[in-house]
Scaffold this motif. Structure first.
Motif, short mmCIF file in Angstrom:
data_model
loop_
_atom_site.label_atom_id
_atom_site.label_comp_id
_atom_site.label_asym_id
_atom_site.label_seq_id
_atom_site.Cartn_x
_atom_site.Cartn_y
_atom_site.Cartn_z
N SER A 1 -0.78 -3.52 3.97
CA SER A 1 -1.92 -2.70 4.42
C SER A 1 -1.63 -1.25 4.07
O SER A 1 -0.47 -0.84 3.90
CB SER A 1 -2.12 -2.84 5.93
OG SER A 1 -2.31 -4.19 6.31
N LEU A 2 -2.71 -0.46 3.96
CA LEU A 2 -2.54 0.97 3.70
C LEU A 2 -1.70 1.61 4.80
O LEU A 2 -1.91 1.34 5.99
CB LEU A 2 -3.89 1.66 3.61
CG LEU A 2 -4.63 1.60 2.27
CD1 LEU A 2 -5.99 2.26 2.38
CD2 LEU A 2 -3.81 2.26 1.17
N GLU B 1 -4.91 1.43 -2.73
CA GLU B 1 -5.87 0.54 -2.07
C GLU B 1 -5.95 -0.83 -2.76
O GLU B 1 -6.31 -1.83 -2.14
CB GLU B 1 -7.26 1.19 -2.03
CG GLU B 1 -7.33 2.44 -1.16
CD GLU B 1 -8.76 2.97 -1.06
OE1 GLU B 1 -9.66 2.35 -1.66
OE2 GLU B 1 -8.96 4.00 -0.39
N THR C 1 -3.81 -3.53 -1.05
CA THR C 1 -4.02 -3.89 0.36
C THR C 1 -4.62 -5.29 0.45
O THR C 1 -5.52 -5.65 -0.30
CB THR C 1 -4.97 -2.89 1.06
OG1 THR C 1 -6.21 -2.86 0.37
CG2 THR C 1 -4.35 -1.51 1.05
#
Length: 563
Positions: free
Chosen positions: A264-265, A225, A228
């Motif tokens: 992005s994840l 995370e 991101t």
């Protein structure tokens, strides 16, 4: 017609002095382009044109000639210092130490042979003979900055009207110096029984033993995370590793990312990195996944592109640690700095203004161009302030008196040594003081050549009046003969030792000897003899220190021995 006669005879007029320099420089430069057996004297012919002008009485006021001479010398040596500064300290790395020691030995041998010739062939009671031999020394080694430094140092030793015109000795020794350097280098080949084809083969074998880091390809899934919303550039900087993401699968779209692309994840990435960095990158970004998405092979054509380093973040980074071959899929084949071609070795440190030739797929080459900056507009504006600030500091530094026991006058680096040392330091460390030290190659060459031709023209014009008595009716043949000995003896000794004792490749030795004598024609001959970059490596490794020592020892000889 009176106006025309007055133009050539009224030495006090600005028009006459301007015409004098314009004619001497133009004729000298044009004649210097004439090649005999493929060798030309270049702009040094300006000195001979100046001597001819002075001999026939086409001259100017001595104070003006002296000012133009000294100003030209300052411009010349300062631009040389800026040129060699970035690589000066790096030239002592690894094998460069041995090459520079050999180069220093050759320089000291040049001086030793000069003194031997002086005591064997000249009247030591004549105070002008040793200075003339110093001029012969610098003609024999084809080093004009050394001539300027010696000439400037003589003004602090001799009375104003009694300064020896050492340019006469320089002019006698220079032509055979150019020929002698190449000839003696060829002689080393036969003395050591060297086969050129075997030498090339050894270079090929050495390249094969030092491959670049192996590339490693990973398919990763972004699960961290922390990354991101961050760009690929930020991730690479945080990891402190070179990483290239060639494709990203975001939802259902396959993207061709650039350094500003954010993650992005859940994104899937196709990453290329050095094999040694793979584990760290995988641990930071996310797990390795099977190739379950298709990446089309675009089969891009190979291109070559010259890229200019303008990104300040690249300053000081080494070529080896950039992993261009393994990570970016390109090869750097040549590096040019201030007009000098350098070998693209893994230990090369980049500096703003370097030009690199990159070969690879177009997309990959463009990635490297983006990484290195390649914004030529940043470099177009001349940094005049830095040059003249450096000259101010250099003159102040060169004027500091250094008292040394046994010397008749305090040692001063003078208007040659002071600006040279300051320019080297600014060229290497100026960015730490927020000084923009880069000048384009054309700007540096223009300033340097203008300074050189002004200096040579002035020296020649001043020496011309007594040239016939000094050379033709005097010891001219002795200067020619002793100059030839000064040229060839150190090359034969040092070149043989470099081969037999230290086992250097012959092409590296050729470049080293050319750099020791700061002689571009000798380097051109070496490059024509070899398909590899070994001559350029030897030349660029020893050139900075050799140039410095030539100038510095010129002043030491004059101040210690001619006072």
């Amino acid at each position: 017609m009176d106006w025309l006669i007055n133009l050539f005879t009224n030495s006090e007029s600005v028009a006459h002095i301007t015409l004098l320099y314009a004619l001497v420089i133009a004729i000298g430069v044009l004649l210097g382009k004439v090649k005999i057996f493929g060798i030309s004297l270049g702009v040094t012919f300006v000195l001979f044109a100046g001597i001819l002008a002075g001999h026939i009485g086409f001259t100017g006021p001595t104070p003006i000639l002296t000012f133009v001479q000294d100003f030209g010398l300052i411009l010349f040596v300062f631009c040389i210092g800026l040129q060699v500064g970035p690589g000066f300290f790096e030239s002592f790395r690894k094998g460069g130490v041995t090459l520079n020691l050999l180069s220093t030995s050759a320089i000291l041998l040049n001086i030793a042979v000069m003194f031997a010739c002086y005591y064997l062939f000249f009247d030591t009671t004549n105070a002008h003979n040793l200075p003339m031999m110093v001029g012969t020394l610098y003609g024999a080694v084809t080093n004009t900055p050394g001539l300027g430094a010696a000439n400037e140092a003589l003004t602090s030793v001799f009375a104003a009207g009694d300064v020896p015109q050492i340019a006469s000795g320089y002019a006698c020794a220079y032509p055979l110096g150019v020929v002698g350097i190449i000839g003696a280098t060829i002689a080393v080949r036969y003395i050591c029984g060297i086969d050129l084809e075997n030498e090339e083969e050894k270079l090929n074998e050495a390249e094969a033993e030092n491959p670049h880091a192996k590339p490693y390809q990973l398919h990763l899934k972004v699960t961290n995370e922390f990354i991101t919303g961050r760009t690929l550039m930020q991730i690479s900087e945080f990891l402190n590793r070179d990483i290239v993401c060639t494709r990203i699968l975001h939802e259902d779209d396959i993207l061709i990312p650039n350094r500003n692309t954010t993650l992005s994840l859940g994104d899937k990435m196709l990453v290329v990195c050095a094999e040694a960095d793979a584990d760290a990158i995988q641990a930071f970004i996310g797990p390795k996944i099977d190739e379950d998405w298709v990446v089309e092979d675009t089969k891009q054509p190979m291109i070559s592109k010259r890229i200019v380093v303008t990104n300040p973040k690249m300053n000081g980074k080494t070529l080896g640690k950039m992993h261009f071959s393994s990570v970016y899929g390109v090869n750097v084949t040549r590096i040019t700095r201030q007009g000098i071609d350098l070998f693209a070795s893994r230990d090369h440190h980049f500096h703003v203004g370097d030009k690199i030739m990159v070969v690879g797929p177009e997309e990959n080459v463009n990635r490297v161009a983006d990484l290195m900056g390649n914004s030529v507009k940043r470099l177009d504006a001349p940094n005049i302030a830095t040059i003249f600030i450096g000259i101010i500091v250099g003159i102040l530094f060169g004027s500091l008196p250094i008292a040394i026991p046994g010397m008749p006058v305090p040692l001063k680096l003078g208007i040659a040594g002071g600006p040279l040392i300051i320019a080297i330091l600014i060229g290497r460390f100026g960015y730490r003081m927020k000084l923009v030290t880069y000048t384009t190659t054309s700007a540096n060459m223009m300033l340097r050549e203008i300074g050189l031709v002004l200096f040579l023209a002035s020296v020649g014009i001043k020496a011309g009046a007594g040239f016939w008595d000094t050379v033709v009716a005097g010891d001219g043949l002795k200067y020619v003969g002793t100059g030839f000995l000064i040229t060839i003896i150190p090359i034969l000794i040092v070149g043989t030792i470099a081969r037999l004792r230290y086992k250097f490749n012959y092409f590296t030795i050729m470049g080293t000897l050319a750099g020791t004598y700061t002689d571009p024609p000798a380097l051109a001959y070496a490059n024509a003899s070899c398909s590899k970059e070994a001559p350029a490596i030897g030349y660029s490794t020893v050139y900075p220190l050799s140039m410095f020592l030539r100038i510095f020892t010129a002043q030491l000889i004059v101040l210690f021995c001619c006072g």
